[in-house]
Design a protein around this motif. Sequence first.
Motif, PDB file in Angstrom:
ATOM      1  N   TYR A  12       0.841  -1.196   0.000  1.00  0.00           N
ATOM      2  CA  TYR A  12       0.000   0.000   0.000  1.00  0.00           C
ATOM      3  C   TYR A  12       0.880   1.251   0.000  1.00  0.00           C
ATOM      4  O   TYR A  12       2.047   1.223   0.423  1.00  0.00           O
ATOM      5  CB  TYR A  12      -0.896   0.030   1.238  1.00  0.00           C
ATOM      6  N   ASN A  13       0.299   2.340  -0.439  1.00  0.00           N
ATOM      7  CA  ASN A  13       0.984   3.632  -0.382  1.00  0.00           C
ATOM      8  C   ASN A  13       0.831   4.186   1.035  1.00  0.00           C
ATOM      9  O   ASN A  13      -0.148   4.848   1.359  1.00  0.00           O
ATOM     10  CB  ASN A  13       0.382   4.593  -1.408  1.00  0.00           C
ATOM     11  N   VAL A  14       1.812   3.892   1.879  1.00  0.00           N
ATOM     12  CA  VAL A  14       1.780   4.327   3.274  1.00  0.00           C
ATOM     13  C   VAL A  14       2.508   5.656   3.386  1.00  0.00           C
ATOM     14  O   VAL A  14       3.688   5.758   3.039  1.00  0.00           O
ATOM     15  CB  VAL A  14       2.414   3.284   4.204  1.00  0.00           C
ATOM     16  N   ILE A  15       1.813   6.669   3.870  1.00  0.00           N
ATOM     17  CA  ILE A  15       2.353   8.026   3.910  1.00  0.00           C
ATOM     18  C   ILE A  15       2.879   8.324   5.305  1.00  0.00           C
ATOM     19  O   ILE A  15       2.165   8.205   6.296  1.00  0.00           O
ATOM     20  CB  ILE A  15       1.270   9.051   3.525  1.00  0.00           C
ATOM     21  N   GLY A  16       4.150   8.729   5.370  1.00  0.00           N
ATOM     22  CA  GLY A  16       4.735   9.184   6.622  1.00  0.00           C
ATOM     23  C   GLY A  16       5.041   8.057   7.595  1.00  0.00           C
ATOM     24  O   GLY A  16       4.769   6.881   7.353  1.00  0.00           O
TER      25      GLY A  16
END
Length: 294
Positions: A134-138
């Motif tokens: 997944y595109n995990v931000i931060g």
Amino acid sequence: MANLKEVRNRIASVNSTQQITKAMKMVSAAKLKRATNAIVQLRPYATKLKDMLANLSASIEDSASPYLQEREPVRVLVVVVSSNRGLAGAFNTNAIKTANNLIAEKYSEQLRAGNVSVVAIGRKAQEYYQRRGYNVIGDNNEVYSDLNFINVSKVTESVMQGFVNGDYDRVELVYNHFRNAAMQILVSEQLLPVPKAEPDPNAKVSQVDYILEPSQQGIVQQLIPKNIKIQLYRAVLDSNASEHGARMTAMDKATENAGDLLKALKLSYNQARQAAITTELTEIVSGAAALSNG
């Protein structure tokens, strides 16, 4: 005798484990008290702020604040609140499962298009979604090291800025709501755009006439961002208290299970020891009888 040694080693191992689970239960109980005080003190303020905003929402236009603007949810951000550590029963698993069900039921098309991003507050959720691409931000795992409104607000401000910039069209929040030490309720709710209150035709609603100074628009511009920050902070405090409650309950159950296992192991050890003594006595008697016959 080898069997007896093996059982003794297992008894020592279970005893050691039981001492650890007892200690973890006591630590969680102490932390739960502080975490419960924090969420109980915040809830009335957060609820009143949310209710006041809902009361004003009838006369607020979407253009009054960028956080009210409804858009087609092409890009979705899911904020998942978990913990940094395990050994809390199904606490983290249930939060992640609820988030996955939310994505599968409401945003399956966005997921197939690669337009679902995740902000994980807690190492367990972050590691889970990173492993699955997944595109995990931060990286927000340090929030729990010093849990306060300012540190959580930094995460909220980043999410709010992304919404205003159009990086996300909708922001969903998933967390454990703390009811008591033995019960945590999974909650998934829309964080952005700020949902407007839907009137209940069966409920008797009392209209409150607010005097707004300096102006309604000025109040709304300050009130809505503050409400968003408070709601996410409340969710993190709820999750923090739920974590300690779940861990205390899990460690209590683990201690109890270790006690049951110790009883079974001691019974097995005594039976094996008795069998070994009986065998030795039989050998001695047989030997003495053989010597007498000779």
